[in-house]
Design a protein around this motif. Structure first.
Motif, PDB file in Angstrom:
ATOM      1  N   GLN A 134       1.562  -0.855   0.263  1.00 60.93           N
ATOM      2  CA  GLN A 134      -0.045   0.112  -0.325  1.00 60.93           C
ATOM      3  C   GLN A 134       0.874   1.333  -0.228  1.00 60.93           C
ATOM      4  N   LEU A 135       1.699   1.620   0.855  1.00 56.30           N
ATOM      5  CA  LEU A 135       2.898   2.357   0.874  1.00 56.30           C
ATOM      6  C   LEU A 135       2.763   2.890  -0.062  1.00 56.30           C
ATOM      7  N   PRO A 136       3.993   2.140  -1.213  1.00 59.29           N
ATOM      8  CA  PRO A 136       4.795   2.666  -2.539  1.00 59.29           C
ATOM      9  C   PRO A 136       3.370   2.968  -3.106  1.00 59.29           C
ATOM     10  N   LYS A 137       1.995   2.597  -3.383  1.00 54.75           N
ATOM     11  CA  LYS A 137       1.387   3.313  -4.304  1.00 54.75           C
ATOM     12  C   LYS A 137       1.061   3.942  -4.153  1.00 54.75           C
ATOM     13  N   VAL A 138       0.354   4.975  -1.754  1.00 58.04           N
ATOM     14  CA  VAL A 138      -0.243   6.239  -1.876  1.00 58.04           C
ATOM     15  C   VAL A 138       0.970   7.035  -1.853  1.00 58.04           C
ATOM     16  N   LEU A 139       2.042   6.571  -1.938  1.00 55.61           N
ATOM     17  CA  LEU A 139       3.249   7.927  -1.708  1.00 55.61           C
ATOM     18  C   LEU A 139       3.264   8.459  -3.593  1.00 55.61           C
ATOM     19  N   THR A 140       3.007   7.140  -4.073  1.00 60.64           N
ATOM     20  CA  THR A 140       2.995   7.407  -5.807  1.00 60.64           C
ATOM     21  C   THR A 140       1.860   8.467  -6.370  1.00 60.64           C
ATOM     22  N   VAL A 141       0.941   8.048  -5.999  1.00 62.97           N
ATOM     23  CA  VAL A 141      -0.744   8.919  -5.930  1.00 62.97           C
ATOM     24  C   VAL A 141      -0.370  10.008  -5.692  1.00 62.97           C
ATOM     25  N   MET A 142       0.553  10.098  -3.959  1.00 56.83           N
ATOM     26  CA  MET A 142       0.201  11.697  -3.881  1.00 56.83           C
ATOM     27  C   MET A 142       1.203  12.505  -4.939  1.00 56.83           C
ATOM     28  N   ARG A 143       2.234  11.826  -5.270  1.00 61.77           N
ATOM     29  CA  ARG A 143       3.680  12.657  -6.101  1.00 61.77           C
ATOM     30  C   ARG A 143       2.546  13.085  -7.052  1.00 61.77           C
ATOM     31  N   LYS A 144       1.643  12.613  -7.788  1.00 57.77           N
ATOM     32  CA  LYS A 144       0.957  12.891  -8.852  1.00 57.77           C
ATOM     33  C   LYS A 144      -0.313  13.857  -8.846  1.00 57.77           C
ATOM     34  N   THR A 178     -10.621  18.084  -4.053  1.00 55.14           N
ATOM     35  CA  THR A 178     -11.350  16.982  -3.715  1.00 55.14           C
ATOM     36  C   THR A 178     -11.185  16.323  -5.215  1.00 55.14           C
ATOM     37  N   LEU A 179     -10.969  16.613  -6.146  1.00 57.58           N
ATOM     38  CA  LEU A 179      -9.952  15.569  -7.245  1.00 57.58           C
ATOM     39  C   LEU A 179      -8.679  15.119  -7.161  1.00 57.58           C
ATOM     40  N   ALA A 180      -7.711  15.948  -6.242  1.00 56.16           N
ATOM     41  CA  ALA A 180      -6.862  15.140  -5.639  1.00 56.16           C
ATOM     42  C   ALA A 180      -6.310  14.074  -4.889  1.00 56.16           C
ATOM     43  N   LEU A 181      -7.732  14.156  -3.965  1.00 57.10           N
ATOM     44  CA  LEU A 181      -7.448  12.823  -2.628  1.00 57.10           C
ATOM     45  C   LEU A 181      -8.880  11.930  -3.465  1.00 57.10           C
TER      46      LEU A 181
END
Length: 494
Positions: A195-205, A241-244
């Motif tokens: 989960q953590l790598p995916k969350v960090l990748t999405v947050m960066r995008k 909203t769109l980013a979260l």
């Protein structure tokens, strides 16, 4: 300026909206324009590309007219479009058009096994959804745009809200959820990845989108641009909203592995409705004073779970629409490996049947919820269950109709049992709409800037019909010219 700002905010305040039927009829004009375009492309131009200006008149002008001059009689506009279309169809023969609108270069590299075949109906749907949003965000500022279609204060349905569409923002979230199915289809192990790598990748995008939200707040406050706090709050806006939402979707991956996405989406919508009706969230949104950061942005925070439900319902639709057959995703997940080539021949008839089933379910559930009078109807402000179901029903139905038009005008070769399908290149979407879809977010930002520029340079609420239509026509033309200029370049990749 202060007096005009107050009057401008009052002109879009206290609206109760129109009806679902009225909004559907206005939106159906876009379908009629596609029927006109496809008829001219196949019968008159015989597969050749329609030039930019005629394409703009056919594809952009009707949606603009449907929300302004013909807003109270959209079926009359659809009739004016479809009658000559029908005459052309009756008087001409259908050529064997198996070529796309753009010829595929012979030197193009072969598509990868894990790539998704472009679906013209999806491109057209996303482009028209973005186009209606872009047109609506400025049109709402003019008297030629009926107030019944303007932003609803708390309950009701409309085309436009302050930032700027009741239907548009929901459809935008649904569309983003739909395309977020791509990584799940390409990689059967994506859901079970850490989960953590995916969350960090999405947050960066999503950081650039959050930055846009912050910039918008600073610009609106700095220029004293007319705004409406009851839409998302004092500082919150649609970009936040769109980013979260993608981050929240990744956090739900463990559940998506065990629960059908459509069930999960409805479940999240039910949790949102429970919070609104039984836990007092609706009362808090409507009555709480803005005394701290949370209460100042209560609308945006309170609606986030409802938008997540819409995002998940879009994701569910993507797992049906994007692969060659609607059974691809269930088989993919059960096998934990790619069960078939993503580039296998599409079975659009099965996809259309599945979409029709879901559309019926969403409309039926919306009718049931409406009969219960939960929260007094559809509310974009709180993104209640009725709003989520309306967005899902509307978008699923219109995607289905775009797909049916595609199947009628550009039928794919039949797949015979035991035999390889005949070679054919599937048709592409109209180039102008494909250009809009390629750079949807940059065009949306350009449209917001253009809307602000127009509002700062003239008092739109006092503009006459001729002036309003002239400004709106020029605005639509400029946006489309920019889209056309950069049609072969993706300006911003997220």
């Amino acid at each position: 300026m202060d007096d005009y700002k107050t009057l401008k905010e009052q002109s879009v305040s206290g609206m109760t909206g129109s009806t679902i039927t009225h909004v559907n009829l206005i939106s159906s004009v876009a379908l009629a324009s596609i029927a006109v375009y496809s008829t001219l492309h196949t019968r008159i131009y015989r597969g050749r590309e329609i030039p930019f200006l005629p394409a703009w008149i056919i594809l952009v002008l009707p949606p603009l007219l449907s929300m302004t001059l013909f807003a109270n009689m959209p079926m009359a506009l659809a009739f004016l479009l479809l009658v000559p279309t029908g005459l052309i169809l009756l008087r001409t023969t259908h050529p064997d058009v198996t070529m796309p609108f753009h010829k595929t270069p012979a030197s193009s590299p072969p598509a990868k096994q894990d790539s998704i075949t472009p679906l013209p109906a999806l491109t057209t749907y996303r482009a028209h959804m973005m186009l209606m949003t872009i047109l609506g965000i400025l049109a709402v500022d003019f008297p030629v745009f009926p107030r019944s279609l303007a932003k609803c204060e708390s309950y009701g349905v409309s085309l436009v809200c302050s930032c700027r569409m009741d239907l548009g923002v929901g459809s935008f979230v649904f569309s983003n959820g739909l395309v977020s199915a791509i990584p799940l289809l390409k990689d059967p192990h994506h859901l079970s990845a850490p989960q953590l790598p995916k969350v960090l990748t999405v947050m960066r995008k999503t950081l650039p989108i959050i930055a846009l939200g912050v910039i918008r707040v600073l610009l609106v406050k700095g220029t004293e641009y007319p705004e409406h706090e009851t839409e998302y709050g004092t500082h919150w806006n649609f970009f936040i909203t769109l980013a979260l939402l993608p981050v929240l979707q990744v956090l739900l991956h463990p559940l998506i592995r065990t629960v059908p996405v459509s069930i999960l989406g409805v479940g999240v919508g039910l949790l949102q409705q429970l919070a609104l009706s039984a836990l007092g969230l609706k009362h808090y949104v409507q009555t709480a004073p803005r005394i701290n950061l949370i209460s100042a942005n209560k609308e945006g925070i309170a609606s986030l779970l409802g938008y997540l439900a819409i995002h998940l319902l879009g994701l569910s639709t993507g797992t049906i629409l994007l692969p060659p057959t609607p059974s691809f995703f269930p088989r993919l997940f059960k096998a934990r490996s790619t069960p078939a080539d993503l580039l296998a021949p599409r079975q659009n008839d099965k996809t259309a049947t599945e979409l029709a089933s879901y559309a019926i379910v969403w409309w039926a559930l919306l009718g049931f919820v409406s009969l219960l009078y939960l929260d007094e109807g559809v509310s974009r402000q709180t993104a209640n269950l009725a709003y989520a179901l309306w967005i899902a029903a509307f978008n699923t139905s219109f995607i289905l109709l775009y797909l049916v038009l595609d199947m009628l005008f550009f039928p794919l070769p039949a797949i015979r049992k035991g035999k390889a399908p005949p070679p054919a290149v599937p048709p592409a979407a109209p180039p102008l709409l494909a250009a809009i879809n390629t750079n949807g977010l940059p065009l949306f930002l350009l449209a917001n800037a253009g809307t602000g520029l127009v509002n700062l340079s003239m008092r739109t609420m006092y503009a006459g019909t001729a002036t309003a239509m002239g400004v709106l026509g020029l605005y639509a033309l400029v946006v489309c010219v920019v889209a056309w200029r950069f049609r072969r370049t993706r300006v911003w990749r997220l």
